[in-house]
Design a protein around this motif. Structure first.
Motif, PDB file in Angstrom:
ATOM      1  N   PHE A 110       0.861  -1.197   0.000  1.00 47.28           N
ATOM      2  CA  PHE A 110       0.000   0.000   0.000  1.00 47.28           C
ATOM      3  C   PHE A 110       0.894   1.242   0.000  1.00 47.28           C
ATOM      4  O   PHE A 110       1.107   1.865   1.044  1.00 47.28           O
ATOM      5  CB  PHE A 110      -0.927  -0.012   1.223  1.00 47.28           C
ATOM      6  CG  PHE A 110      -1.621  -1.340   1.441  1.00 47.28           C
ATOM      7  CD1 PHE A 110      -2.625  -1.773   0.580  1.00 47.28           C
ATOM      8  CD2 PHE A 110      -1.260  -2.174   2.495  1.00 47.28           C
ATOM      9  CE1 PHE A 110      -3.253  -2.999   0.765  1.00 47.28           C
ATOM     10  CE2 PHE A 110      -1.874  -3.403   2.694  1.00 47.28           C
ATOM     11  CZ  PHE A 110      -2.871  -3.819   1.818  1.00 47.28           C
ATOM     12  N   ARG A 146     -12.200  -3.005  -1.710  1.00 43.35           N
ATOM     13  CA  ARG A 146     -11.055  -3.360  -0.870  1.00 43.35           C
ATOM     14  C   ARG A 146     -10.154  -2.163  -0.566  1.00 43.35           C
ATOM     15  O   ARG A 146      -9.807  -1.902   0.586  1.00 43.35           O
ATOM     16  CB  ARG A 146     -10.235  -4.446  -1.594  1.00 43.35           C
ATOM     17  CG  ARG A 146      -8.987  -4.870  -0.859  1.00 43.35           C
ATOM     18  CD  ARG A 146      -8.108  -5.735  -1.749  1.00 43.35           C
ATOM     19  NE  ARG A 146      -7.350  -4.942  -2.696  1.00 43.35           N
ATOM     20  CZ  ARG A 146      -6.857  -5.409  -3.832  1.00 43.35           C
ATOM     21  NH1 ARG A 146      -7.080  -6.662  -4.192  1.00 43.35           N
ATOM     22  NH2 ARG A 146      -6.162  -4.625  -4.636  1.00 43.35           N
ATOM     23  N   ASP A 147      -9.744  -1.442  -1.621  1.00 49.88           N
ATOM     24  CA  ASP A 147      -8.740  -0.392  -1.419  1.00 49.88           C
ATOM     25  C   ASP A 147      -9.271   0.758  -0.579  1.00 49.88           C
ATOM     26  O   ASP A 147      -8.541   1.318   0.250  1.00 49.88           O
ATOM     27  CB  ASP A 147      -8.209   0.089  -2.776  1.00 49.88           C
ATOM     28  CG  ASP A 147      -7.454  -1.034  -3.507  1.00 49.88           C
ATOM     29  OD1 ASP A 147      -7.050  -2.003  -2.826  1.00 49.88           O
ATOM     30  OD2 ASP A 147      -7.279  -0.958  -4.732  1.00 49.88           O
ATOM     31  N   ASN A 148     -10.554   1.098  -0.762  1.00 46.13           N
ATOM     32  CA  ASN A 148     -11.156   2.141   0.083  1.00 46.13           C
ATOM     33  C   ASN A 148     -11.204   1.690   1.540  1.00 46.13           C
ATOM     34  O   ASN A 148     -11.019   2.491   2.461  1.00 46.13           O
ATOM     35  CB  ASN A 148     -12.587   2.465  -0.377  1.00 46.13           C
ATOM     36  CG  ASN A 148     -12.601   3.187  -1.706  1.00 46.13           C
ATOM     37  OD1 ASN A 148     -11.562   3.622  -2.190  1.00 46.13           O
ATOM     38  ND2 ASN A 148     -13.786   3.309  -2.308  1.00 46.13           N
ATOM     39  N   LYS A 151      -7.751   1.906   3.027  1.00 45.87           N
ATOM     40  CA  LYS A 151      -7.460   3.329   3.251  1.00 45.87           C
ATOM     41  C   LYS A 151      -8.157   3.827   4.516  1.00 45.87           C
ATOM     42  O   LYS A 151      -7.561   4.507   5.368  1.00 45.87           O
ATOM     43  CB  LYS A 151      -7.920   4.131   2.032  1.00 45.87           C
ATOM     44  CG  LYS A 151      -7.520   5.598   2.080  1.00 45.87           C
ATOM     45  CD  LYS A 151      -8.011   6.347   0.845  1.00 45.87           C
ATOM     46  CE  LYS A 151      -7.708   7.838   1.009  1.00 45.87           C
ATOM     47  NZ  LYS A 151      -8.350   8.621  -0.068  1.00 45.87           N
ATOM     48  N   ALA A 178      -6.392  -8.348   2.288  1.00 46.00           N
ATOM     49  CA  ALA A 178      -6.086  -7.490   1.128  1.00 46.00           C
ATOM     50  C   ALA A 178      -4.698  -7.828   0.568  1.00 46.00           C
ATOM     51  O   ALA A 178      -4.502  -7.890  -0.649  1.00 46.00           O
ATOM     52  CB  ALA A 178      -6.158  -6.016   1.529  1.00 46.00           C
ATOM     53  N   ILE A 182      -3.586  -8.989  -3.252  1.00 41.95           N
ATOM     54  CA  ILE A 182      -2.583  -8.264  -4.044  1.00 41.95           C
ATOM     55  C   ILE A 182      -1.438  -9.195  -4.443  1.00 41.95           C
ATOM     56  O   ILE A 182      -1.003  -9.221  -5.594  1.00 41.95           O
ATOM     57  CB  ILE A 182      -2.069  -7.030  -3.246  1.00 41.95           C
ATOM     58  CG1 ILE A 182      -3.205  -5.999  -3.100  1.00 41.95           C
ATOM     59  CG2 ILE A 182      -0.858  -6.400  -3.925  1.00 41.95           C
ATOM     60  CD1 ILE A 182      -2.955  -4.939  -2.030  1.00 41.95           C
TER      61      ILE A 182
END
Length: 310
Positions: A110, A146-148, A151, A178, A182
């Protein structure tokens, strides 16, 4: 498989034969104990094994009170945080296959993570020692993205410096899920189903709402006397992935336990790391305790209308 276990396996079989009589006695005692728990309100399934032999494999009370369907050894339950054993195994398997390293930091996966979170290693993540807070709110989740979600979770202030303290937090395992996606390029569920669940010989397990689960065998979730619905049709989104909501049976958990001991779905180094305590008797997804001079490797789980213990 367990048939080719060599010397240790033979010793275990000899022990089982030598102890057959006392095992029979033990089974009676265990069943009597569980019946007494049932009278005090216990509802669920139990499997106890010793020397490679199953002594007790029984369901007690009702899986579905309305339909009068009893709990059985193949009833499906939400295992809650026992899922963390599996998520940690997923990361270890990715390391074994050269897709990541346990020393890798969150900054690697990340790049936009806040500066104070970047140095947290995967080992710290899996052992709850990265300083990530156990407090989170629904506002930190975007259940579909996922990414939100990552974050949002990484925006929460750390409670200690990475590596300093143990603080049990589901957030660590949301983030680990996550990382699995990735590093593997697959969804968490797909990767875990193939490389951990099926690779360890489990036949009935999956994640909430997976088509792989047999709806007819799902336990209902009872909370305060209310039926909140079956374990098999519960949503499985970001906010559950990684930290819980895996569905299994006592028979499958026994297969998993045997695979840890006798098969190589994880190699010897990975298994050793899995059980190596980092802080406060917590390893990577396992509590490792000393009980009456014996080593106990365990984890407890809680989910809506479900409790589990391995």
């Amino acid at each position: 498989g367990p048939d080719e276990v060599g010397l240790d396996g033979l010793q275990r079989e000899q022990r089982a034969k030598a102890n057959a009589k006392s095992h029979e006695e033990l089974t009676k005692k265990l069943d009597a104990l569980m019946e007494s728990y049932k009278e005090r309100g216990f509802s669920g399934s139990v499997l106890v094994a010793k020397d490679g032999k199953v002594l007790l494999k029984t369901g007690y009370a009702m899986a579905d009170r309305e339909a009068k369907r009893a709990n059985a050894p193949d009833t499906l339950f939400d295992i809650g945080s026992v899922t963390k054993n599996f998520t940690a195994a997923g990361i270890l398997r990715l390391e074994q296959d050269g897709k990541l390293r346990l020393e890798d930091t969150l900054g690697k996966f990340f790049p936009n993570a806040p500066a104070d979170k970047k140095p947290i290693t995967l080992t710290q993540l899996l052992s709850h020692s990265g300083g990530i807070s156990r407090m989170y709110d629904s506002e930190h989740f975007d259940y579909e993205n996922r990414d939100n979600t990552v974050k949002g979770l990484l925006s929460i202030p750390l409670t200690s410096k990475p590596g300093e303290k143990f603080e049990y937090s589901n957030t660590n395992y949301f983030i680990a899920a996550a990382v699995i996606e990735i590093a593997s390029g697959e969804s968490y569920e797909t990767y875990m189903q193939k490389h951990i669940i099926e690779a360890s010989g489990m036949k009935d397990s999956g994640f909430c709402s997976s088509e792989k689960l047999d709806d007819k065998r799902g336990a209902m979730r009872y909370e305060d006397g209310q039926n909140k619905g079956s374990v098999t049709d519960w949503p499985f989104t970001w906010g559950q992935k990684g930290c819980g909501y895996m569905v299994s049976t006592v028979g499958d958990m026994w297969r998993f336990s045997e695979a840890i001991e006798w098969t190589d779905f994880l190699d010897a180094r990975a298994k050793e790391l899995w059980f190596t305590v980092q802080k406060d008797s917590y390893a990577l997804g396992w509590s490792v305790l000393e009980v009456e001079g014996k080593k106990m490797q365990c984890h407890a789980g809680a989910a809506p209308g479900a409790r589990s213990y391995l």
